[in-house]
Design an enzyme around this catalytic site. Structure first.
Site, PDB file in Angstrom:
ATOM      1  N   ASP A 164      -8.196   3.970   0.928  1.00 53.30           N
ATOM      2  CA  ASP A 164      -7.218   4.413   1.925  1.00 53.30           C
ATOM      3  C   ASP A 164      -7.977   5.005   3.126  1.00 53.30           C
ATOM      4  OD1 ASP A 164      -5.278   5.613   3.380  1.00 53.30           O
ATOM      5  OD2 ASP A 164      -4.388   6.724   1.713  1.00 53.30           O
ATOM      6  N   CYS A 203      -1.527   1.063   7.387  1.00 53.26           N
ATOM      7  CA  CYS A 203      -2.972   0.797   7.510  1.00 53.26           C
ATOM      8  C   CYS A 203      -3.368  -0.469   6.753  1.00 53.26           C
ATOM      9  CB  CYS A 203      -3.803   1.982   7.000  1.00 53.26           C
ATOM     10  SG  CYS A 203      -3.460   3.546   7.843  1.00 53.26           S
ATOM     11  N   ARG A 204      -3.468  -0.376   5.423  1.00 50.52           N
ATOM     12  CA  ARG A 204      -4.050  -1.483   4.654  1.00 50.52           C
ATOM     13  C   ARG A 204      -3.150  -2.707   4.580  1.00 50.52           C
ATOM     14  NH1 ARG A 204      -5.161   2.234  -0.387  1.00 50.52           N
ATOM     15  NH2 ARG A 204      -3.221   3.073   0.484  1.00 50.52           N
ATOM     16  N   SER A 205      -1.868  -2.510   4.187  1.00 55.87           N
ATOM     17  CA  SER A 205      -1.041  -3.706   3.953  1.00 55.87           C
ATOM     18  C   SER A 205      -0.672  -4.470   5.222  1.00 55.87           C
ATOM     19  CB  SER A 205       0.180  -3.385   3.074  1.00 55.87           C
ATOM     20  OG  SER A 205       1.031  -2.466   3.676  1.00 55.87           O
ATOM     21  N   CYS A 258       0.875  -1.180   0.000  1.00 56.54           N
ATOM     22  CA  CYS A 258       0.000   0.000   0.000  1.00 56.54           C
ATOM     23  C   CYS A 258       0.909   1.226   0.000  1.00 56.54           C
ATOM     24  CB  CYS A 258      -0.996  -0.016   1.159  1.00 56.54           C
ATOM     25  SG  CYS A 258      -0.253   0.100   2.798  1.00 56.54           S
ATOM     26  N   ASN A 289       2.242   1.586   4.380  1.00 55.27           N
ATOM     27  CA  ASN A 289       2.529   0.344   5.118  1.00 55.27           C
ATOM     28  C   ASN A 289       2.201   0.471   6.607  1.00 55.27           C
ATOM     29  OD1 ASN A 289       5.395  -1.833   5.795  1.00 55.27           O
ATOM     30  ND2 ASN A 289       3.313  -2.418   5.370  1.00 55.27           N
TER      31      ASN A 289
HETATM   32  P1  4NP Z   1      -1.827   2.936   3.984  1.00 57.43           P
HETATM   33  O1  4NP Z   1      -2.458   4.318   4.491  1.00 57.43           O
HETATM   34  O2  4NP Z   1      -1.279   3.214   2.613  1.00 57.43           O
HETATM   35  O3  4NP Z   1      -3.004   2.030   3.958  1.00 57.43           O
HETATM   36  O4  4NP Z   1      -0.772   2.565   4.997  1.00 57.43           O
HETATM   37  C1  4NP Z   1      -1.755   5.525   4.487  1.00 57.43           C
HETATM   38  C2  4NP Z   1      -0.876   5.813   5.509  1.00 57.43           C
HETATM   39  C3  4NP Z   1      -0.207   7.023   5.546  1.00 57.43           C
HETATM   40  C4  4NP Z   1      -0.421   7.941   4.520  1.00 57.43           C
HETATM   41  C5  4NP Z   1      -1.306   7.641   3.500  1.00 57.43           C
HETATM   42  C6  4NP Z   1      -1.958   6.428   3.480  1.00 57.43           C
HETATM   43  N1  4NP Z   1       0.240   9.196   4.556  1.00 57.43           N
HETATM   44  O5  4NP Z   1      -0.058  10.034   3.692  1.00 57.43           O
HETATM   45  O6  4NP Z   1       1.087   9.427   5.426  1.00 57.43           O
END
Ligand code: 4NP
Length: 160
Positions: A123, A13-15, A8, A11
């Site tokens: 997201d 939240c989703r992954s 993702c 790294n």
């Molecule tokens: P992830 O979510 O891709 O599912 O881990 C996010 C975590 C942090 C950010 C964006 C999405 N960020 O912009 O910091």
């Protein structure tokens, strides 16, 4: 398919949720598959998953608190059989990183799991607890479907 990494953006939240859920589903199915996860971005490298992701997983009996964020590296295209992306942005980022001698197959997680053709895992980072729960539920279905597909594929290979 023995080594699979979920990808993702951050790294956190989703992954990591996908990693924890897939590992739990594989253990439940008695399948020997190794899972990892990574982000295309580097903002959260070394950090644990988002507390909201840790909490929703813990409420459902999945512990992801000890995972730590890392960024995708070129070697990942050799180390893994399959890199499964949460969304199309991740897919685009991997296409730019892909070395010439890559062996890993790359795809969208929901596509590959047969949960939703061409679908993306939204997201949840700027969302609330409800969005984290919706993402958890979606990833939970995807993880179970993915494990079923791998189990069927390895049974079919065994019969050949
Ligand atoms: P992830 O979510 O891709 O599912 O881990 C996010 C975590 C942090 C950010 C964006 C999405 N960020 O912009 O910091």
């Amino acid at each position: 398919m023995k080594n699979i990494a979920f990808i993702c953006l951050g790294n956190i939240c989703r992954s990591p949720l996908a990693e924890g859920l897939a590992r739990a589903a594989a253990v439940a199915a008695g399948l020997d598959v190794r899972f990892d996860s990574a982000g295309t971005g580097n903002w959260h490298v070394g950090r644990p998953p988002d507390p909201r992701a840790v909490a929703v997983a813990a409420r459902h009996g999945v512990d992801i608190a000890r995972l730590r964020a890392r960024q995708v590296r070129p070697e990942d295209f050799q180390r893994f059989d399959l890199l499964l992306c949460a969304d199309r942005d991740n897919l685009g980022a991997l296409a730019r990183l892909r070395p010439r001698d890559a062996v890993a197959e790359v795809g969208l997680l929901l596509d590959w799991a047969g949960v939703e053709a061409g679908g993306e895992v939204p997201d949840p980072y700027y969302g609330d607890d409800e969005e984290f729960l919706a993402v958890f539920d979606l990833l939970s279905r995807a993880a179970r479907a993915l494990i079923e597909r791998i189990a069927e594929d390895s049974a079919a290979t065994g019969r050949r």
